[in-house]
Design an enzyme around this catalytic site. Structure first.
Site, short mmCIF file in Angstrom:
data_model
loop_
_atom_site.label_atom_id
_atom_site.label_comp_id
_atom_site.label_asym_id
_atom_site.label_seq_id
_atom_site.Cartn_x
_atom_site.Cartn_y
_atom_site.Cartn_z
N LYS A 192 0.80 -1.23 0.00
CA LYS A 192 0.00 0.00 0.00
C LYS A 192 0.83 1.27 0.00
O LYS A 192 0.29 2.36 -0.23
CB LYS A 192 -0.98 0.00 1.17
CG LYS A 192 -1.98 -1.13 1.14
CD LYS A 192 -2.84 -1.21 -0.12
CE LYS A 192 -3.67 0.01 -0.41
NZ LYS A 192 -4.89 -0.32 -1.21
N1 PMP Z 1 -3.14 -7.40 1.40
C1 PMP Z 1 -3.04 -6.54 2.43
C2 PMP Z 1 -2.35 -7.01 3.69
C3 PMP Z 1 -3.57 -5.25 2.34
O1 PMP Z 1 -3.49 -4.40 3.38
C4 PMP Z 1 -4.22 -4.86 1.14
C5 PMP Z 1 -4.81 -3.48 1.03
N2 PMP Z 1 -6.12 -3.32 1.46
C6 PMP Z 1 -4.34 -5.80 0.10
C7 PMP Z 1 -3.75 -7.05 0.26
C8 PMP Z 1 -5.12 -5.53 -1.17
O2 PMP Z 1 -4.64 -4.50 -1.96
P1 PMP Z 1 -5.63 -3.59 -2.81
O3 PMP Z 1 -6.25 -2.60 -1.87
O4 PMP Z 1 -4.74 -2.94 -3.81
O5 PMP Z 1 -6.67 -4.44 -3.44
#
Ligand code: PMP
Length: 339
Positions: A50
């Site tokens: 992130k």
């Molecule tokens: N894995 C973790 C540990 C996260 O914090 C996030 C972010 N919400 C994601 C995966 C998924 O990423 P995205 O928000 O880009 O879908």
């Protein structure tokens, strides 16, 4: 030791975001019968994928003139986006206010406080409730002088981070030889942006959504209906709607992966390969193995798959890596924790 193209010096700490290594995962590759590569997003300064979205969102708000010197960035987040925003904001002289559901890991809360963010905890509730953390963060931004709302779910500066950085990095690191990419969706920024970016290089790259139980996207892409089944303890993933970031995402196929399957890979990657990861990474790896097997069974010669290792397991010492916590969730306890 091998050399690679990642520069060893940077002129700004913000340039430490991205350019993460890509590593061949031995156990998953053997299980799939083809190469499975993991993008080491835990190597970002905030230890998660992130950081990329945080940087792009803040830079976009600056470019639009919304974020002025000394301003505040407000966001609702499961934690990792907040950590990324706090680091980026500190580096650029902004303040950070983070609204987070109070059932997320203690490590994330402690980290956010340690980084200097103002932390607002709210009870977890459904998205339609005005007290949901996302709506609470929007209201706080509206009420705060000089504040912008990062709005990671529906602000497509999020997926642009992955179109502009994650996808070209993976393409370059795999020297253009990539058959498939998969990961789970929280905001959807990573899957949509990386998918769009990779398709722009080669439209034959298969983009697969890996969905945890309790999320509604698997059934949406499989049958056209947002419908969830079961539940998951994975943090940061599991979406119930088509966010702006997910609109137009080039999803070719989809897998639904249980926490047990994800945990098995978390355990194996740690005990066999020395990688300590969060559960969304384990779920992604399980999805990558499923995608690899599918492409092998369809006769693609020696397919090469990439996925995302989203964050560090050190963020979950009191949950995923804690025997009592695992037992309380009826999840298998890693053998070395049970000793
Ligand atoms: N894995 C973790 C540990 C996260 O914090 C996030 C972010 N919400 C994601 C995966 C998924 O990423 P995205 O928000 O880009 O879908």
């Amino acid at each position: 030791m091998t050399t690679n193209a990642v520069p060893l010096t940077q002129r700004s700490t913000l340039d430490l975001i991205g350019n993460t290594p890509l590593v061949l995962l031995k156990g998953p590759s053997e299980a799939a019968g083809c190469e499975i590569w993991g993008k080491c997003e835990f190597a970002n300064p905030g230890a998660s994928v992130k950081d990329r979205a945080a940087l792009w969102i803040v830079r976009d708000a600056e470019a639009r003139g919304e974020l002025q010197p000394g301003g505040t960035v407000v966001e609702g987040t499961a934690g990792n986006t907040g950590i990324g925003i706090a680091l980026v904001a500190n580096a650029l002289g902004y303040k950070t206010v983070i609204v987070m559901p109070d059932n997320q890991s203690k490590e994330k809360m402690d980290t956010l406080r340690a980084l200097g963010a103002e932390l607002v905890l709210v009870p977890p509730t459904k998205f339609s409730d005005p007290n949901h953390f996302v709506h609470t963060s929007r209201r706080l931004a509206e009420e705060t002088q000089g504040a912008v709302w990062a709005n990671q779910f529906d602000n497509i500066a999020n997926r642009k981070a992955h179109i502009g950085s994650t996808a070209p990095e993976i393409w370059g690191q795999m020297e253009g030889r990539i058959d498939g990419f998969t990961c789970a969706a929280g905001t959807g920024g990573t899957i949509a942006g990386t998918g769009m970016g990779l398709k722009a290089f080669d439209e034959n790259v298969v983009i697969a959504l890996t969905d945890p139980h309790g999320a509604a996207l698997y059934s949406y892409y499989a049958e056209g209906e947002l419908k969830s089944e079961g539940s998951s303890v994975a943090e940061g993933i599991g979406q119930g709607r088509i966010t702006a970031n997910l609109e137009g995402a080039p999803i070719d196929t989809q897998f639904r992966i249980s926490d047990e399957e994800g945990l098995e890979w978390v355990a194996r990657l740690l005990s066999e390969e020395g990688l300590c990861l969060g559960l969304s990474s384990g779920i992604n790896v399980a999805g990558a193995v499923a995608l690899g097997r599918k492409l092998v069974s369809e006769g693609r010669p020696a397919p090469r798959i990439a996925t995302i290792l989203c964050d560090t397991g050190f963020r979950y010492l009191s949950s995923l890596y804690n025997a009592e916590w695992l037992a309380s969730k009826n999840l298998p306890v890693f053998p070395w924790l049970a000793r």
